[in-house]
Design an enzyme around this catalytic site. Structure first.
Site, PDB file in Angstrom:
ATOM      1  CB  SER A 219      -0.910   0.006   1.226  1.00  0.00           C
ATOM      2  OG  SER A 219      -0.140  -0.071   2.402  1.00  0.00           O
TER       3      SER A 219
ATOM      4  CG  HIS B 263      -3.050  -0.450  -2.616  1.00  0.00           C
ATOM      5  ND1 HIS B 263      -3.353   0.872  -2.351  1.00  0.00           N
ATOM      6  CD2 HIS B 263      -3.145  -1.099  -1.424  1.00  0.00           C
ATOM      7  CE1 HIS B 263      -3.618   1.000  -1.064  1.00  0.00           C
ATOM      8  NE2 HIS B 263      -3.501  -0.174  -0.487  1.00  0.00           N
TER       9      HIS B 263
ATOM     10  CD  GLU C 189      -4.384   3.603  -4.910  1.00  0.00           C
ATOM     11  OE1 GLU C 189      -4.675   4.808  -4.886  1.00  0.00           O
ATOM     12  OE2 GLU C 189      -3.612   3.086  -4.078  1.00  0.00           O
TER      13      GLU C 189
ATOM     14  CG  ASN D 231      -3.233   4.111   1.718  1.00  0.00           C
ATOM     15  OD1 ASN D 231      -4.442   4.133   1.906  1.00  0.00           O
ATOM     16  ND2 ASN D 231      -2.521   2.998   1.782  1.00  0.00           N
TER      17      ASN D 231
HETATM   18  N1  3HC Z   1     -16.930  -9.295   3.031  1.00  0.00           N
HETATM   19  C1  3HC Z   1     -16.098  -9.162   4.070  1.00  0.00           C
HETATM   20  N2  3HC Z   1     -16.303  -8.304   5.086  1.00  0.00           N
HETATM   21  C2  3HC Z   1     -17.397  -7.524   5.028  1.00  0.00           C
HETATM   22  C3  3HC Z   1     -18.305  -7.604   3.969  1.00  0.00           C
HETATM   23  C4  3HC Z   1     -18.043  -8.537   2.945  1.00  0.00           C
HETATM   24  N3  3HC Z   1     -18.854  -8.705   1.911  1.00  0.00           N
HETATM   25  N4  3HC Z   1     -19.302  -6.714   4.198  1.00  0.00           N
HETATM   26  C5  3HC Z   1     -19.040  -6.100   5.373  1.00  0.00           C
HETATM   27  N5  3HC Z   1     -17.852  -6.540   5.862  1.00  0.00           N
HETATM   28  C6  3HC Z   1     -17.393  -6.430   7.216  1.00  0.00           C
HETATM   29  C7  3HC Z   1     -16.952  -5.302   7.987  1.00  0.00           C
HETATM   30  O1  3HC Z   1     -15.629  -5.080   7.984  1.00  0.00           O
HETATM   31  C8  3HC Z   1     -17.387  -5.741   9.399  1.00  0.00           C
HETATM   32  O2  3HC Z   1     -16.687  -6.911   9.767  1.00  0.00           O
HETATM   33  P1  3HC Z   1     -17.102  -8.075  10.839  1.00  0.00           P
HETATM   34  O3  3HC Z   1     -18.560  -8.393  10.744  1.00  0.00           O
HETATM   35  O4  3HC Z   1     -16.290  -9.253  10.422  1.00  0.00           O
HETATM   36  O5  3HC Z   1     -16.709  -7.557  12.199  1.00  0.00           O
HETATM   37  C9  3HC Z   1     -18.777  -6.067   9.140  1.00  0.00           C
HETATM   38  O6  3HC Z   1     -18.635  -6.712   7.882  1.00  0.00           O
HETATM   39  C10 3HC Z   1     -19.731  -4.934   9.150  1.00  0.00           C
HETATM   40  O7  3HC Z   1     -20.659  -5.322   8.278  1.00  0.00           O
HETATM   41  P2  3HC Z   1     -21.926  -4.490   7.924  1.00  0.00           P
HETATM   42  O8  3HC Z   1     -22.808  -5.366   7.122  1.00  0.00           O
HETATM   43  O9  3HC Z   1     -22.488  -3.842   9.167  1.00  0.00           O
HETATM   44  O10 3HC Z   1     -21.327  -3.477   6.928  1.00  0.00           O
HETATM   45  P3  3HC Z   1     -21.376  -1.940   6.944  1.00  0.00           P
HETATM   46  O11 3HC Z   1     -22.589  -1.545   6.226  1.00  0.00           O
HETATM   47  O12 3HC Z   1     -21.112  -1.420   8.322  1.00  0.00           O
HETATM   48  O13 3HC Z   1     -20.126  -1.644   6.010  1.00  0.00           O
HETATM   49  C11 3HC Z   1     -17.873  -1.319   5.489  1.00  0.00           C
HETATM   50  C12 3HC Z   1     -18.871  -1.959   6.463  1.00  0.00           C
HETATM   51  C13 3HC Z   1     -18.041  -1.950   4.120  1.00  0.00           C
HETATM   52  C14 3HC Z   1     -16.494  -1.642   6.039  1.00  0.00           C
HETATM   53  C15 3HC Z   1     -18.168   0.218   5.365  1.00  0.00           C
HETATM   54  O14 3HC Z   1     -18.223   0.794   6.647  1.00  0.00           O
HETATM   55  C16 3HC Z   1     -17.097   0.942   4.560  1.00  0.00           C
HETATM   56  O15 3HC Z   1     -17.143   0.976   3.348  1.00  0.00           O
HETATM   57  N6  3HC Z   1     -16.124   1.559   5.260  1.00  0.00           N
HETATM   58  C17 3HC Z   1     -15.012   2.268   4.632  1.00  0.00           C
HETATM   59  C18 3HC Z   1     -13.946   1.276   4.304  1.00  0.00           C
HETATM   60  C19 3HC Z   1     -12.741   1.958   3.714  1.00  0.00           C
HETATM   61  O16 3HC Z   1     -12.629   3.170   3.614  1.00  0.00           O
HETATM   62  N7  3HC Z   1     -11.792   1.133   3.316  1.00  0.00           N
HETATM   63  C20 3HC Z   1     -10.526   1.626   2.814  1.00  0.00           C
HETATM   64  C21 3HC Z   1      -9.548   1.637   3.938  1.00  0.00           C
HETATM   65  S1  3HC Z   1      -7.937   2.156   3.420  1.00  0.00           S
HETATM   66  C22 3HC Z   1      -7.255   0.770   2.763  1.00  0.00           C
HETATM   67  O17 3HC Z   1      -7.811  -0.301   2.734  1.00  0.00           O
HETATM   68  C23 3HC Z   1      -5.902   0.943   2.215  1.00  0.00           C
HETATM   69  C24 3HC Z   1      -4.940  -0.024   2.850  1.00  0.00           C
HETATM   70  O18 3HC Z   1      -3.684   0.198   2.231  1.00  0.00           O
HETATM   71  C25 3HC Z   1      -4.826   0.139   4.329  1.00  0.00           C
END
Ligand code: 3HC
Length: 267
Positions: free
Chosen positions: A110, A131, A143, A181
């Site tokens: 990343s 990425h 990416e 990022n």
């Molecule tokens: N597969 C796997 N995990 C899933 C999923 C799927 N289809 N759908 C939801 N999730 C996960 C969530 O992480 C969380 O995990 P858990 O149940 O295992 O604890 C849970 O499911 C929450 O589920 P919900 O149905 O309540 O989903 P939400 O409607 O709350 O959406 C989300 C969760 C999709 C994570 C949403 O909040 C979102 O889009 N958040 C922003 C995520 C973001 O910005 N990601 C980029 C981060 S930066 C990055 O990745 C770069 C790297 O280099 C670090």
């Protein structure tokens, strides 16, 4: 052609990618230990149960790196550390690229330099940065980062792989943090600093940003979600100072959601 995926790694990104890819192809995933193997099997089962079309029966989990040798597209997805990635990429190239003249090698880094990792692999013409974002099954973006030596064929097959995975590719420059990022983390770190400065609760800042800026997750919840250790590593590569409240949590082992505690308590 349909690429078969060989994934080296057993964390969140590796298992998420395996689940997504299994909807259309065979996947071999390498885990470094028996313990990692058990953990990743559970993550795959959970992820596949909520991802339409995923087929865990098409994912083979192994602890033998050599088992990746029949795959056409190899993806390294281990810890965000240049030395660890470079060493594994060299091993992967040694084991697979010599026998298989068309295999492509990639990294999910990343924030590290794709060009430097391409050189470390010894096959820069068949190397690319891929990425993906967390959670992989939900986030549509990849990416794609090419090294200067990346061949035209590798470029075309990488873009085709993104389509195969039902992702949208954006070609980004090989600069720290690429696009997302680079723009996201200054904001996330600013939120952590602002929390200390203002005395506001994490939940108040997150609620304000969710309802006022339309983001799906507030910045402090997102730091927890990405992991505070991973976030620190990304910040370091962007030359951002680690916010004091985040450094304090890391020192206590409160690394975010995966550890049960970060800015929030998940216990
Ligand atoms: N597969 C796997 N995990 C899933 C999923 C799927 N289809 N759908 C939801 N999730 C996960 C969530 O992480 C969380 O995990 P858990 O149940 O295992 O604890 C849970 O499911 C929450 O589920 P919900 O149905 O309540 O989903 P939400 O409607 O709350 O959406 C989300 C969760 C999709 C994570 C949403 O909040 C979102 O889009 N958040 C922003 C995520 C973001 O910005 N990601 C980029 C981060 S930066 C990055 O990745 C770069 C790297 O280099 C670090």
């Amino acid at each position: 052609m349909t690429e078969t995926l060989g994934i080296a790694g057993s964390g969140t990104i590796a298992s998420g990618l395996a689940v997504v890819a299994s909807a259309g192809t065979d996947v071999v995933l390498w885990a470094r230990s028996e313990e990692s193997q058990e953990r990743v099997r559970a993550a795959i089962a959970k992820g596949a149960s909520r991802h339409e079309g995923a087929d865990p029966g098409r994912i083979t989990v192994t602890t033998e790196l050599a088992d990746l040798d029949a795959c056409s597209f190899l993806v390294e997805a281990i810890v965000e550390d240049h030395a660890s990635k470079a060493a594994l990429l060299a091993d992967l190239a040694e084991l697979t690229m010599h026998q298989n003249e068309t295999a492509i090698l990639s990294t999910t880094t990343s924030s590290l330099s794709v060009s430097e990792l391409a050189e470390a692999s010894g096959h820069p013409e068949r190397f690319v940065g891929l990425h993906v974002f967390n959670p992989v099954p939900v986030m549509k973006l990849v990416e794609v980062v090419f090294a200067p030596a990346t061949s035209e064929e590798t470029r075309a097959r990488t873009l085709a792989l993104c389509e195969q995975l039902a992702k949208v590719a954006v070609i980004t420059p090989d600069t720290p943090g690429f696009v997302v990022n680079r723009l996201l983390f200054p904001y996330l770190f600013d939120a952590a600093n602002f929390m200390a400065e203002s005395g506001l609760e994490a939940a108040a800042i997150d609620e304000a940003m969710k309802l006022g800026a339309g983001v799906p997750m507030g910045p402090l919840a997102l730091l927890d979600y990405v992991g505070l250790d991973v976030s620190k590593a990304i910040g370091d590569s962007l030359s951002l100072e680690t916010p004091a409240p985040m450094a304090a949590l890391i020192a206590e082992g409160a690394l975010g959601k995966k550890a049960g505690r970060g800015f929030y308590d998940y216990s």
